[in-house]
Design a protein around this motif. Structure first.
Motif: not given
Length: 328
Positions: A138-146
């Protein structure tokens, strides 16, 4: 064969019972599905037309705010298998551990695949894969980082199969950017995995090439009709996201294991012995998901309303057999 959830044939062969006896919590599929509407006869009898497909694309574009092109497919799985075949194979990196079909499909298409542990490790790949939120932790990655990562790779594939309860985290609105693919599942959030519907979002030229690989009728008439109605049903979507959040918190409270992650569609738990936990739950005809790469992790989907009493009893009895990691 790669291991997956939903393998009820294996559960029944090992532990007995019929399909009607089991609660399948081994997948992240919503067990309160979107109510199936009455479909016009032509959805079953006629080949889908371009106008039919255009209605489905318009429904998806409106639901997700898509700026790039959209291709409906027979599940996100079809996109996972076809995108690696669009170009010359090179170096692929997959943020891992994650859904195992990404690496398998890349290898089958001739790519050199490396599993990496951080977003920074993806840099330099000809094709990079991120599942967001990730399955199974369930780890989330911020859109800005992607988006910061996008110029550092040839192509970036972001699998958003579990993002529906978190619409603010989606990159759908950015899919016109060169090199960016976003994959969306329909069956998980809407609980209709058997419908086989998913979407690939990306730059128009790339999506056109993917469409050629997919063929003239990648989805059924029934999938088009149900998809159009469900994607436009904002009330159901909000109500379902609210219920899933409540049910995720409820399952965490009932489970005597330590929470190791998860999303609003599944929970991941740390156990003293994942195989024993699975066997214990199977004795109650509840099927769970364990992983060949971890002896401790157990994943559970969220029960339907009528299934909670049986699930609660099975979880409570885990303390009696020495499997609990949380105090009663």
């Amino acid at each position: 064969m790669l291991d997956h959830g939903g393998n009820m044939d294996a559960a029944m062969a090992r532990f007995g019972g019929g399909a009607q006896d089991w609660i399948d919590l081994s997948t992240g599929i919503n067990r309160v599905p979107y109510p199936l509407p009455n479909l016009p006869a032509r959805a079953w009898t006629d080949l889908p037309t371009r106008a039919d497909m255009a209605r489905l694309v318009a429904a998806a574009r409106d639901a997700w705010g898509v700026s790039g092109a959209i291709l409906p497919l027979s599940g996100a799985q079809q996109a996972i298998q076809l995108i690696p075949r669009l170009g010359v194979p090179g170096r692929a990196r997959v943020l891992s551990p994650t859904y195992n079909e990404h690496a398998a499909s890349l290898r089958a298409a001739g790519w050199q695949v490396e599993a990496v542990a951080t977003l920074a490790d993806l840099a330099g790949a000809d094709l990079a894969v991120v599942v967001n939120p990730n399955n199974p932790d369930g780890q989330h990655h911020a859109s800005a980082r992607l988006l910061e990562l996008l110029p550092q790779v040839g192509q970036l594939v972001v699998d958003e199969s579990f993002v529906d309860p978190y619409p603010q985290q989606s990159l759908a609105a950015k899919t016109g950017l060169p090199g960016l693919w976003v994959l969306r599942s329909f069956g998980k959030f809407y609980g209709l995995a058997g419908l086989r519907l998913g979407f690939a979002l990306g730059p128009e030229a790339d999506v056109e090439r993917l469409s050629t690989l997919a063929g003239p009728w990648p989805v059924s008439g029934a999938a088009i009709e149900v998809g159009c109605r469900a994607l436009g049903d904002r009330v159901w979507q909000v109500q379902t996201a609210t219920r899933l959040a409540e049910d995720a918190a409820r399952l965490d409270m009932l489970c005597p294991l330590l929470v190791a992650g998860g999303t609003m569609l599944f929970r991941l738990y740390d156990s003293p012995d994942a195989a024993r936990v699975q066997d214990h739950l199977a004795s109650h005809r509840i099927w769970s998901r364990i992983f060949p790469w971890s002896p401790r992790l157990v994943r559970l989907g969220l029960p339907a309303p009528h299934e909670w009493p049986r699930v609660a009893m099975a979880l409570d009895q885990m303390r009696a057999v020495g499997l609990a990691l949380q105090p009663g």
